[in-house]
Design a protein around this motif. Structure first.
Motif, PDB file in Angstrom:
ATOM      1  N   GLU A 286      36.988 -48.759 -17.758  1.00  0.00           N
ATOM      2  CA  GLU A 286      37.946 -47.900 -19.210  1.00  0.00           C
ATOM      3  C   GLU A 286      36.989 -47.840 -20.257  1.00  0.00           C
ATOM      4  O   GLU A 286      37.175 -48.461 -21.670  1.00  0.00           O
TER       5      GLU A 286
ATOM      6  N   GLN B 276      32.883 -43.621 -14.926  1.00  0.00           N
ATOM      7  CA  GLN B 276      33.999 -44.920 -14.234  1.00  0.00           C
ATOM      8  C   GLN B 276      33.724 -44.728 -13.614  1.00  0.00           C
ATOM      9  O   GLN B 276      34.555 -46.350 -12.978  1.00  0.00           O
TER      10      GLN B 276
ATOM     11  N   ARG C 208      42.026 -43.087 -35.623  1.00  0.00           N
ATOM     12  CA  ARG C 208      43.473 -44.281 -35.753  1.00  0.00           C
ATOM     13  C   ARG C 208      44.165 -43.805 -36.274  1.00  0.00           C
ATOM     14  O   ARG C 208      44.667 -44.391 -37.725  1.00  0.00           O
TER      15      ARG C 208
ATOM     16  N   GLU D 148      38.839 -33.120 -22.520  1.00  0.00           N
ATOM     17  CA  GLU D 148      38.859 -33.479 -23.566  1.00  0.00           C
ATOM     18  C   GLU D 148      38.088 -33.915 -24.834  1.00  0.00           C
ATOM     19  O   GLU D 148      37.072 -34.460 -25.105  1.00  0.00           O
TER      20      GLU D 148
HETATM   21  C1  GBH Z   1      41.340 -40.291 -21.000  1.00  0.00           C
HETATM   22  O1  GBH Z   1      41.605 -40.433 -22.414  1.00  0.00           O
HETATM   23  C2  GBH Z   1      40.108 -40.160 -20.237  1.00  0.00           C
HETATM   24  O2  GBH Z   1      39.999 -38.930 -20.055  1.00  0.00           O
HETATM   25  C3  GBH Z   1      39.486 -41.535 -19.182  1.00  0.00           C
HETATM   26  O3  GBH Z   1      39.009 -40.944 -19.792  1.00  0.00           O
HETATM   27  C4  GBH Z   1      40.504 -42.497 -20.067  1.00  0.00           C
HETATM   28  O4  GBH Z   1      40.256 -43.526 -18.888  1.00  0.00           O
HETATM   29  C5  GBH Z   1      41.579 -42.327 -19.912  1.00  0.00           C
HETATM   30  O5  GBH Z   1      42.480 -41.106 -20.521  1.00  0.00           O
HETATM   31  C6  GBH Z   1      42.805 -43.984 -20.444  1.00  0.00           C
HETATM   32  O6  GBH Z   1      42.357 -43.596 -21.740  1.00  0.00           O
HETATM   33  O7  GBH Z   1      41.087 -43.489 -29.440  1.00  0.00           O
HETATM   34  O8  GBH Z   1      40.641 -45.013 -31.221  1.00  0.00           O
HETATM   35  O9  GBH Z   1      42.005 -45.460 -29.403  1.00  0.00           O
HETATM   36  C7  GBH Z   1      42.232 -40.863 -23.768  1.00  0.00           C
HETATM   37  C8  GBH Z   1      41.808 -41.431 -24.438  1.00  0.00           C
HETATM   38  C9  GBH Z   1      40.255 -42.390 -25.139  1.00  0.00           C
HETATM   39  C10 GBH Z   1      42.122 -42.740 -25.919  1.00  0.00           C
HETATM   40  C11 GBH Z   1      39.830 -43.521 -24.998  1.00  0.00           C
HETATM   41  C12 GBH Z   1      41.980 -44.329 -25.978  1.00  0.00           C
HETATM   42  C13 GBH Z   1      40.086 -46.134 -26.868  1.00  0.00           C
HETATM   43  C14 GBH Z   1      39.795 -45.198 -28.357  1.00  0.00           C
HETATM   44  N1  GBH Z   1      41.707 -41.614 -25.164  1.00  0.00           N
HETATM   45  N2  GBH Z   1      40.513 -44.627 -26.511  1.00  0.00           N
HETATM   46  S1  GBH Z   1      40.614 -44.999 -29.640  1.00  0.00           S
END
Ligand code: GBH
Length: 453
Positions: A409, A22, A315, A168
């Motif tokens: 992101e 990132q 989701r 995660e």
């Molecule tokens: C964390 O993920 C990560 O560790 C970090 O890298 C990230 O930048 C941060 O949070 C913010 O997102 O789940 O179908 O809606 C948290 C989990 C991953 C949840 C991406 C949202 C989007 C796809 N997130 N996810 S979905």
């Protein structure tokens, strides 16, 4: 909402977090090979605007200035992740000296500035060569992860004492292999379940290697926990709550903290996999004693009957009327109390660090800074939940803001800004937002309280 930090212990850890893909950029420098995220981002339609992490915020070259900014903010700790394809290109063989040297410099630079380095070993950037060999659904990948862990531990373990194996694993397994929203973008739920097992097996093997190589290390794992709540209390949704809490939370916490998979979840999964990849002895390997649990908390999931977590659809959030962040997530600090209470109630006692918490908002640069009162409120209210959990006897030892800087992101590309420090992606100029100033003041107030007492 009031926040009283006077009860936090003197050694409470105030940090901020990032991850390699990132922020680093320098995607093909010094022997780094592609990770699954380079491949995924290069595939049309996968990442918003066709963005990728090839340059990101160029932290690989700007690390020294970036560390100075951490000093300015008064951080006690910095959580970063190590890029496997930099340290061990192609995920096999001996270490890559120029890639390792980057983390060596980073660790020394942090220590010189009095900032404790916390390293995450896997924040989703699997070497592409290992994905070509089958990726996390293959048992071999767990062994490869342990070997890579040994390489970086040998290199910096004399100075780096805080280690997080995985970030995660739910996301890595289910977003990567079931929904396909994350790299490598596969959509096979059975493979996702196998991936989750091999991620946790890799965690257990990596902990064993860390214990041998860095006997005085503090070792833990970071999970993303979501409190799962029914959309109404009619009772009709109780089974959906059980199943979704099962696959998102208990499927990971139970084996790592209690040494066995939850039987009800195994039964839920039976229609899609016979779980033949779980071999005798695996759960014992996974359940290595840990020094702490890392929890990432962003939001609550409010769910209803009819949502089935075993399929590619992952989701679960339904509308429940709360205010939302720019990523559409409910702002719900009470969910942090709920989910930590679940850990406190259902698992053996373990020190906890909030290893990520934060939010994306539609930041606007005004007068050369960002007046992000919404982000300050967000952090403040979640810290209040954390203070409440300490009052309820939970051993919560630290907080890491996600993220230190705006960054890539994942599937959302650069549109969603989570930083407490703004980054201009044209000029790479870093500008602390009001939230960074507020956080620095909070850390300073806590320190002054300790010195004054
Ligand atoms: C964390 O993920 C990560 O560790 C970090 O890298 C990230 O930048 C941060 O949070 C913010 O997102 O789940 O179908 O809606 C948290 C989990 C991953 C949840 C991406 C949202 C989007 C796809 N997130 N996810 S979905």
């Amino acid at each position: 909402m009031t926040l009283d930090i006077s009860g936090l212990p003197a050694d409470f850890c105030w940090g901020a977090a990032t991850s390699s893909y990132q922020i680093e950029g320098a995607a093909d420098e010094d022997g780094r090979t592609p990770s699954i995220w380079d491949t995924f981002a290069a595939t049309p339609g996968r990442v918003a605007n066709g963005d990728d992490g090839a340059i990101a915020i160029d932290h690989y070259h700007r690390w020294r200035d970036d560390l100075d900014l951490m000093t300015e903010l008064g951080l006690n700790a910095y959580r970063f992740s190590v890029a496997w394809p930099r340290v061990q290109p192609d995920g096999a063989g001996t270490g890559n000296a120029p890639g390792i040297a980057f983390y060596d410099r980073l660790v020394d630079g942090l220590l010189e500035r009095g900032i404790t380095p916390w390293a995450t070993l896997y924040h989703w950037d699997l070497p592409e060569a290992l994905e070509q060999a089958g990726g996390w659904p293959q048992r071999e990948t767990a062994e490869r992860f342990a070997d890579y862990t040994a390489i970086i531990a040998e290199a910096v373990g004399d100075r780096l004492k805080h280690w997080i194996t995985l970030n995660e694993p739910w996301c890595a397994a289910f977003l990567g292999y079931a929904s396909g929203l994350h790299a490598p973008g596969r959509t096979d739920p059975a493979e996702a379940v196998a991936a989750s097992h091999h991620l946790m097996l890799g965690h257990g093997l990596a902990v064993q290697r860390l214990r041998e190589i860095v006997p005085d290390a503090q070792v833990g794992v970071t999970v993303n926990l979501y409190p799962i709540t029914p959309v109404d209390d009619s009772g009709r949704h109780d089974d959906a709550v059980r199943r979704i809490d099962g696959i998102m939370n208990r499927w990971f916490l139970d084996p790592m903290l209690k040494g066995s998979y939850p039987k009800d979840v195994l039964a839920d999964l039976a229609p899609i996999t016979d779980a033949g990849f779980i071999r005798d002895g695996d759960t014992a390997t996974i359940a290595q004693p840990l020094d702490f649990l890392g929890v990432n908390y962003y939001t609550r999931h409010v769910v209803g009957a009819g949502l089935w977590p075993g399929t590619a659809a992952v989701r679960f959030q339904l509308d429940n009327g709360l205010p939302r962040t720019a990523t559409g997530w409910d702002i719900d600090p009470s969910g942090l109390v709920d989910v930590l209470s679940q850990v406190q109630r259902d698992y053996p006692p373990i020190p906890v660090y909030l290893t990520e918490n934060g939010a994306a908002f539609d930041d606007e640069v005004v007068d050369g800074t960002v007046h992000d009162a919404d982000r300050i409120d967000f952090i403040q209210s979640h810290l209040a939940s954390l203070v409440m959990m300490r009052e309820r006897g939970m051993d919560v030892r630290g907080y890491f803001a996600w993220s230190l800087w705006d960054n890539f992101e994942w599937a959302e590309g650069y549109d969603k800004r989570f930083g407490i420090v703004h980054v201009d992606y044209e000029t790479q100029v870093r500008t602390p937002k009001d939230s960074a100033r507020w956080y620095a003041d909070l850390i300073g107030t806590h320190r002054a309280g300790i010195l004054g007492s």
